[in-house]
Write a protein that holds these residues in place. Sequence first.
Motif, PDB file in Angstrom:
ATOM      1  N   PHE A  39       0.804  -1.226   0.000  1.00 15.28           N
ATOM      2  CA  PHE A  39       0.000   0.000   0.000  1.00 15.28           C
ATOM      3  C   PHE A  39       0.837   1.276   0.000  1.00 15.28           C
ATOM      4  O   PHE A  39       0.289   2.370   0.111  1.00 15.28           O
ATOM      5  N   SER A  42      -0.352   3.884  -2.396  1.00 12.93           N
ATOM      6  CA  SER A  42      -1.803   4.125  -2.412  1.00 12.93           C
ATOM      7  C   SER A  42      -2.164   5.348  -1.575  1.00 12.93           C
ATOM      8  O   SER A  42      -1.317   5.955  -0.922  1.00 12.93           O
ATOM      9  N   GLY A  90      -9.442  -1.774  -0.611  1.00 18.14           N
ATOM     10  CA  GLY A  90      -7.978  -1.740  -0.635  1.00 18.14           C
ATOM     11  C   GLY A  90      -7.413  -2.259  -1.948  1.00 18.14           C
ATOM     12  O   GLY A  90      -6.470  -1.688  -2.507  1.00 18.14           O
TER      13      GLY A  90
END
Length: 130
Positions: A39, A42, A90
């Motif tokens: 992540f 992100s 996610g």
Amino acid sequence: MDKTGYLILRLAIGLSMFGHGLVRLPKLSGFSKWMVKSFEGSMLPEIIVTPFSYALPVLELCVGLLLLIGLFTRQAILLGALIMLMLIFGTTLIENWAILPSQLIHVAFFVVLLNYVKDNTWALDLKLGK
């Protein structure tokens, strides 16, 4: 849906969730590091990803166990669906489209189980009056 079909679906999704949690717990720190790294690019900050990465395997294991034994089935289904919705969010943020179908299938299982929860007759819920 008949009672045996419901049991098979409940056990299938229960085993999937339980297995995901079971294999991740012994390597929890490594799993967390992998998820945080996934992540990095992100929108989600590490302060959100890190606690989720530690909670996820525990939640998967608990939802799976509850579904396998048929205890608090409705609540386990709803929690499992919520977990999958968070994972889908996610997954889209990191554009990991390859894993999305599996997550959507899990959600579909949860929806079917929720819609036919009246067929949940082989469960501890009935024995305990839940």
